[in-house]
Scaffold this motif. Structure first.
Motif, PDB file in Angstrom:
ATOM      1  N   TYR A  75      93.294  69.323  -2.574  1.00  0.00           N
ATOM      2  CA  TYR A  75      94.161  69.204  -3.704  1.00  0.00           C
ATOM      3  C   TYR A  75      95.217  68.245  -3.876  1.00  0.00           C
ATOM      4  O   TYR A  75      95.647  67.599  -2.811  1.00  0.00           O
ATOM      5  CB  TYR A  75      95.047  70.686  -3.737  1.00  0.00           C
ATOM      6  CG  TYR A  75      96.091  70.656  -4.768  1.00  0.00           C
ATOM      7  CD1 TYR A  75      95.883  70.686  -6.246  1.00  0.00           C
ATOM      8  CD2 TYR A  75      97.464  70.597  -4.457  1.00  0.00           C
ATOM      9  CE1 TYR A  75      96.825  70.848  -6.924  1.00  0.00           C
ATOM     10  CE2 TYR A  75      98.487  70.527  -5.431  1.00  0.00           C
ATOM     11  CZ  TYR A  75      98.153  70.601  -6.840  1.00  0.00           C
ATOM     12  OH  TYR A  75      99.197  70.627  -7.590  1.00  0.00           O
ATOM     13  N   HIS A  90      96.772  67.990 -12.010  1.00  0.00           N
ATOM     14  CA  HIS A  90      96.429  68.382 -10.559  1.00  0.00           C
ATOM     15  C   HIS A  90      94.640  68.342 -10.471  1.00  0.00           C
ATOM     16  O   HIS A  90      94.177  68.367 -11.489  1.00  0.00           O
ATOM     17  CB  HIS A  90      96.543  70.086 -10.875  1.00  0.00           C
ATOM     18  CG  HIS A  90      98.086  70.194 -11.206  1.00  0.00           C
ATOM     19  ND1 HIS A  90      99.003  70.645 -10.100  1.00  0.00           N
ATOM     20  CD2 HIS A  90      98.694  70.614 -12.429  1.00  0.00           C
ATOM     21  CE1 HIS A  90     100.031  70.961 -10.721  1.00  0.00           C
ATOM     22  NE2 HIS A  90     100.219  70.827 -12.018  1.00  0.00           N
ATOM     23  N   PHE A  99      95.475  75.875 -13.159  1.00  0.00           N
ATOM     24  CA  PHE A  99      95.353  76.870 -12.425  1.00  0.00           C
ATOM     25  C   PHE A  99      95.929  78.194 -13.510  1.00  0.00           C
ATOM     26  O   PHE A  99      96.907  77.767 -14.340  1.00  0.00           O
ATOM     27  CB  PHE A  99      96.447  77.074 -11.315  1.00  0.00           C
ATOM     28  CG  PHE A  99      95.827  75.992 -10.269  1.00  0.00           C
ATOM     29  CD1 PHE A  99      94.958  76.406  -9.320  1.00  0.00           C
ATOM     30  CD2 PHE A  99      96.717  74.741 -10.392  1.00  0.00           C
ATOM     31  CE1 PHE A  99      94.459  75.341  -8.361  1.00  0.00           C
ATOM     32  CE2 PHE A  99      95.962  73.803  -9.287  1.00  0.00           C
ATOM     33  CZ  PHE A  99      95.012  74.112  -8.552  1.00  0.00           C
ATOM     34  N   GLN A 103      98.717  81.097  -9.465  1.00  0.00           N
ATOM     35  CA  GLN A 103      97.502  80.819  -8.660  1.00  0.00           C
ATOM     36  C   GLN A 103      97.769  79.601  -7.520  1.00  0.00           C
ATOM     37  O   GLN A 103      96.977  79.759  -6.528  1.00  0.00           O
ATOM     38  CB  GLN A 103      96.245  80.746  -9.381  1.00  0.00           C
ATOM     39  CG  GLN A 103      95.124  80.758  -8.822  1.00  0.00           C
ATOM     40  CD  GLN A 103      93.762  80.787  -9.864  1.00  0.00           C
ATOM     41  OE1 GLN A 103      93.908  79.875 -10.737  1.00  0.00           O
ATOM     42  NE2 GLN A 103      92.851  81.207  -9.462  1.00  0.00           N
ATOM     43  N   GLU A 104      98.600  78.754  -7.765  1.00  0.00           N
ATOM     44  CA  GLU A 104      98.790  77.750  -6.927  1.00  0.00           C
ATOM     45  C   GLU A 104      99.267  78.088  -5.543  1.00  0.00           C
ATOM     46  O   GLU A 104      99.261  77.565  -4.757  1.00  0.00           O
ATOM     47  CB  GLU A 104      99.914  76.728  -7.439  1.00  0.00           C
ATOM     48  CG  GLU A 104      99.452  76.089  -8.859  1.00  0.00           C
ATOM     49  CD  GLU A 104     100.280  76.332  -9.997  1.00  0.00           C
ATOM     50  OE1 GLU A 104     101.006  77.493  -9.960  1.00  0.00           O
ATOM     51  OE2 GLU A 104     100.107  75.429 -10.712  1.00  0.00           O
ATOM     52  N   LEU A 107      96.755  77.858  -2.803  1.00  0.00           N
ATOM     53  CA  LEU A 107      96.397  76.431  -2.224  1.00  0.00           C
ATOM     54  C   LEU A 107      96.698  76.386  -0.723  1.00  0.00           C
ATOM     55  O   LEU A 107      97.799  76.848  -0.197  1.00  0.00           O
ATOM     56  CB  LEU A 107      97.211  75.311  -2.813  1.00  0.00           C
ATOM     57  CG  LEU A 107      96.681  75.104  -4.451  1.00  0.00           C
ATOM     58  CD1 LEU A 107      97.631  74.349  -5.089  1.00  0.00           C
ATOM     59  CD2 LEU A 107      95.313  74.357  -4.425  1.00  0.00           C
TER      60      LEU A 107
END
Length: 133
Positions: A75, A90, A99, A103-104, A107
C-alpha cells in the motif's frame, strides 16, 4: 550571444521546467491509471460480484456482473500539492484504490491482499486482508 540564442535557451529551459513539473506532480498518478487499465485488460478475474456486493456497488455505478480481481502488493499513499490544495492517491500494488469507511484499519505494513472491482478512475476494495467491506 545573439538574442535568438537567448530565446532558444529560454524556450529549452521552460520546456525542461515543464517536464520536471510533470514528472514530480503527474507521473505517479498517470502511472497508477495505467496500472488500473492494465488490471482490467490483462488481469484474470477471480469471480463475479455476489448479489450483496452488486447492490453495494450500484451506488458507485459499477455493473452488477463486474468481475472481481485479486491484488497483492504494498500500500502506498501518494501525496502532492496543487493550487486546489493537497491531493492524495491511495494505491495497492500500484493500482489506485478506494476503501470503504474504516477499511484502512486492515492495512498491513508490507504486502496486502485485496479483492477489487475495477471502476473508471480507481478500483473499489471489496475485501482487504480477509476483512470484508
Amino acid at each position: 550571444m545573439s538574442s535568438t540564442t537567448w530565446w532558444v535557451l529560454a524556450a529549452v529551459a521552460i520546456y525542461m521546467l515543464g517536464v520536471a513539473v510533470y514528472s514530480v506532480y503527474f507521473w505517479p498518478a498517470s502511472r497508477a491509471q495505467r496500472a488500473l487499465s492494465r488490471l482490467s485488460r490483462e488481469g484474470a478475474p477471480l469471480r463475479r460480484l455476489t448479489p450483496s456486493e452488486a447492490r453495494w456497488m450500484q451506488v458507485f455505478a459499477v455493473p452488477a456482473d463486474s468481475p472481481v480481481y485479486s491484488l497483492h502488493g504494498p500500500y502506498v499513499l501518494l501525496t502532492w500539492g496543487s493550487m486546489s490544495g493537497p491531493q492524495q492517491l491511495h494505491t495497492l500494488a500500484g493500482v489506485p484504490v478506494k476503501f470503504a469507511s474504516g477499511q484502512e484499519q486492515a492495512l498491513r505494513a508490507g504486502d496486502n491482499n485485496a479483492e477489487v472491482v475495477v471502476g473508471s478512475q480507481h478500483a473499489w476494495v471489496l475485501r482487504l486482508n480477509g476483512t470484508a467491506a
